[in-house]
Every structure is written in C-alpha cells, then in structure tokens.
Design a protein around this motif. Sequence first.
Motif, PDB file in Angstrom:
ATOM      1  N   ILE A 161      58.468  67.362 -34.585  1.00  0.00           N
ATOM      2  CA  ILE A 161      57.137  66.752 -34.653  1.00  0.00           C
ATOM      3  C   ILE A 161      56.658  66.594 -33.215  1.00  0.00           C
ATOM      4  N   THR A 166      52.007  69.137 -36.791  1.00  0.00           N
ATOM      5  CA  THR A 166      53.386  68.884 -37.230  1.00  0.00           C
ATOM      6  C   THR A 166      53.548  67.457 -37.719  1.00  0.00           C
ATOM      7  N   GLY A 167      52.712  66.549 -37.229  1.00  0.00           N
ATOM      8  CA  GLY A 167      52.740  65.176 -37.732  1.00  0.00           C
ATOM      9  C   GLY A 167      52.304  65.078 -39.183  1.00  0.00           C
ATOM     10  N   ARG A 168      51.530  66.059 -39.612  1.00  0.00           N
ATOM     11  CA  ARG A 168      51.109  66.082 -41.015  1.00  0.00           C
ATOM     12  C   ARG A 168      52.196  66.663 -41.919  1.00  0.00           C
ATOM     13  N   PRO A 171      57.259  65.345 -41.150  1.00  0.00           N
ATOM     14  CA  PRO A 171      58.016  64.104 -41.383  1.00  0.00           C
ATOM     15  C   PRO A 171      58.828  64.054 -42.672  1.00  0.00           C
ATOM     16  N   THR A 205      51.896  61.105 -31.670  1.00  0.00           N
ATOM     17  CA  THR A 205      52.855  61.160 -32.777  1.00  0.00           C
ATOM     18  C   THR A 205      54.056  60.228 -32.624  1.00  0.00           C
ATOM     19  N   ASP A 208      54.257  56.752 -34.733  1.00  0.00           N
ATOM     20  CA  ASP A 208      54.240  57.018 -36.170  1.00  0.00           C
ATOM     21  C   ASP A 208      55.499  57.754 -36.612  1.00  0.00           C
ATOM     22  N   THR A 209      56.036  58.613 -35.747  1.00  0.00           N
ATOM     23  CA  THR A 209      57.315  59.257 -36.063  1.00  0.00           C
ATOM     24  C   THR A 209      58.403  58.217 -36.211  1.00  0.00           C
ATOM     25  N   TYR A 212      57.792  56.158 -39.379  1.00  0.00           N
ATOM     26  CA  TYR A 212      58.055  56.945 -40.577  1.00  0.00           C
ATOM     27  C   TYR A 212      59.554  57.111 -40.824  1.00  0.00           C
ATOM     28  N   PHE A 364      48.462  61.445 -39.296  1.00  0.00           N
ATOM     29  CA  PHE A 364      49.912  61.506 -39.484  1.00  0.00           C
ATOM     30  C   PHE A 364      50.245  61.286 -40.963  1.00  0.00           C
TER      31      PHE A 364
END
Length: 470
Positions: A161, A166-168, A171, A205, A208-209, A212, A364
């Motif tokens: 990510i 890639t954040g979409r 994860p 990102t 949020d990564t 998540y 995200f």
Amino acid sequence: MFLYSAILLALQATTTLAVQPLIIQGADFVNAKTGNRYQILGVAYQPGGEGGYKPQTGEDPLSDGSVCLRDAALMQKLGVNAIRVYNVSPDINHDLCASIFNAVGIYMVLDVNAPLSGESIDRGDPRPSYTASYLNRTFAVVEAFKNYPNTLLFFAGNEVINDVPTGRNIPPYMRAVTRDLKNYIKKHSTRSIPVGYSAADVRDTLLDTWNYLQCTTTGDTSDMSRVDLFALNSYSWCGDSTYTTSSYDKLIADFSNTSVPVFFSEYGCNKPSPRIFTEVPVLYGPLMTPVMSGGLVYEYSQEPSDYGLVNINSNNSAQLNSDFDSLQAQYNKLNITALQGVKAENATVTPPTCRSSLITKSTFNNNFTIPSVPTGAQALIDNGVSTSNTGNLVPIGNTKVTHVVQQTNGQVLDLSITVIPDDESNIPSGQTPGTATTSSAPAATTTKKSGATNIKMTSCACGPVLACVG
C-alpha cells in the motif's frame, strides 16, 4: 577419548540458544524471562540487492556461511541486535547463517515475499495473485525459519500500500495474508511467531493503513487477520535535523495509542552525505521509546542507491564506509542498560474495533470484509506444506572470518565472532569507531535482553524516493 569429548562439547557450545525468543505483550516486544521491553537496533541486510536473490542457483542473503560469518562479526562490532532480510528462498538451507547470527545475539526480521513471479501480492491487481500457490511459498518460508530461536517476526507485506489506488484495493488482501500466515504458524510452529506489515511513510495512506491493519473484528486480539506489529520505512530525518523538523513528533503523536508494537523497518536518509545519524539518540531517547520499539538502518551493504555501511567486493572482501563509523559512534553513546531494562507496561490492550469511522480518508478502503482462503490453501494450513527444508540450529565450528575486511582507513581487521552467553543479545561495545586492533577481534559486550511485494529490494529506489520528502 578425552580430546574427542572436549571437541564435541566445544561444538555443542556453539549451538546454545544465545537469544531468548521474544514475545509481544500489548504494544511491546518483551523478553518473557525478564519482563523487560526490547528495543530493536538493526540494519537492513540484502547484500547484492535484488541480484543477491538467486533461488535457481541456491543463493540468497543467508545461504553462504562464510559471508554471514564476516557480516555477523562486523555487526557484532557495530552493535546491532537485528537484521531485516527481504528476499529468502524457502528451498535453500539457512542453518549455518541463522546459527551464526543466533550465536552473536542477532535476531532475524524476515519478509515472506520475493520479486519473482508468483512470490508476492500484485499491488496493481491483487486478486489473481492471491492463490494457493502463492501461500504455499509463504508457508514454506515459515517452515524454513520457524525453528530458529532468533526468528523474530515475519512481514506479510512491504509497501504494498503506497498510494491512493493501492489504498483502495490492497488492505483486505494484507489482512487475508496475515490471517493465513498466523493460522499456519499456530498450527505448525511450536512457538508463536509474530506477523506484521512494513508500511511506506506516505501521508495519504500511512495512518489509515495502521488503523485498518491493527483493528479487530472480534473485539479482542484473537482476530487472526489483525497484525501483531506495525512498521514503517521512514526517511524524514535528514542530516542534522531535529525531533520536530523531521516530523518525528507527529509520528509519535499519531501512534501514541497503538495497540501493537511500532518501529522503523527502515530509516536513514542519505542526503546530505555522509550520514551522521543524529536521529539515533532521539529514536532511542525518552521522547520516542515510550511509543516506538526502535528501528533498522537502511542498509548494511553498499548498493546503487548509495545507502551502504559496508562496501562488499566481488571476491567477498569488504571495507567499512564512514557511515559505519558514524552509526557505531551514535550507538556507543546509548545507555543500553536503561534502554533495554524497562519493564513492560500495558501488557493487555484492547485494540480498536474495525469500523468505517477508523478510516480518515475517503479514498482509503473502509470495508473490513476480507477475501476467503483461496481454493486449496486451507488444506495447506491444515496439513502443512510439503517440504524437507525445515531449518534447525547447527554447530558453527569456525568463528574466525576468512575474508579480508578493511577499516575506512584501509587497515585490515582480524575479525572473529564472539559467541555470547545464553539468553543475551548483542549490544554496542562502546568501542571508539575505527580503532579496532588488527591482532584480535574486540570482544562483544553483552547484557541480558530486555524485553523481550511487492517487496522493496535493497537495490530499488523506494528509500531514496521517499527520503527527505517533507
């Protein structure tokens, strides 16, 4: 008979458990015997970069015992207690290299992915790459390293990510791979080995990564898709920076309520050069250690990206760079007794519950439904993978380095490793940089251990691209 017995005992002595396998308690790495927190003082280790990974010819960074002996001796002198190895083949025997690093008190942080086809999750199109064949490969890496006491952890992904697209998409797959690895380890390893993620320090990102991957869908830490730890590749401290100029203060504020250990899986901006590593006393000082668990300097060997501490030649001779001396000088200033002697607190933590409100950016992924185990992969988890390459510690035999190693001034070093006592790990020796004698290797100073892709190759430009970006 007496001589034979003495030799046998000497060989057996080299296979003692020099390190105590670490556990995780809340947001800390912990030595289960002492109850102390453990801080990682490490280096990224991928000699040859991507080109050093040649499974077709039986070569990876941990395949040549004489090379590992050379590097372990230099790392023991430097004072590191962990290495991160990006690309390892599950089909290669790593017993001697793992045993050498174990003997000198150095842990191994291992990525389960590699750059060849089918060996990582495709960040552009993850679904077709998440297969039983891919998981078979990652489980085989676990088999190859699970029995070494100095296997500290596995990374399920590295910078997979790294931007908004890639954040979409990625994860859920990172949680799925984490789940599968943890379930495999639980069923087939005699001890729990943590699984985590190494993130890109990208503001769009990063948080949020972390949110998540560390949250729980079960209300507690039993969620197998939840990471056991979180790491980031950070290059924001450049030159003679400060805690605030580098934005380290913002990282500490952001991660202050973490429910898992957080550390730098890479750090060490190389602009300006040579590096002076003034971030080291801050990273291991009172501002950061309550939240962070240390870090790994990028990187050990000199590669095209120009981050190396050591120049390695084609004949396996080596010469120290000035960055080696600078890093050693900073390590030698640390109060290791205080750093590695802090009792772990908050052993039990309640992770946040997975919910869409945890995610701060609308771009995200905020859906915590993750992919099911691929067809055929559950049988691998239940029954184990078919492999004869399950690693174990072996006698080391020779402790003297045979390759020529020079200091920065060209003086040749006479190097050997020093096998340290049980349950201890390597620490800085306090030696003045560049003053090692040529008659014998300095004895390592040790202390009781406290406390306890799409993968970025060491030859790629991910570090330099991120370095010094505000």
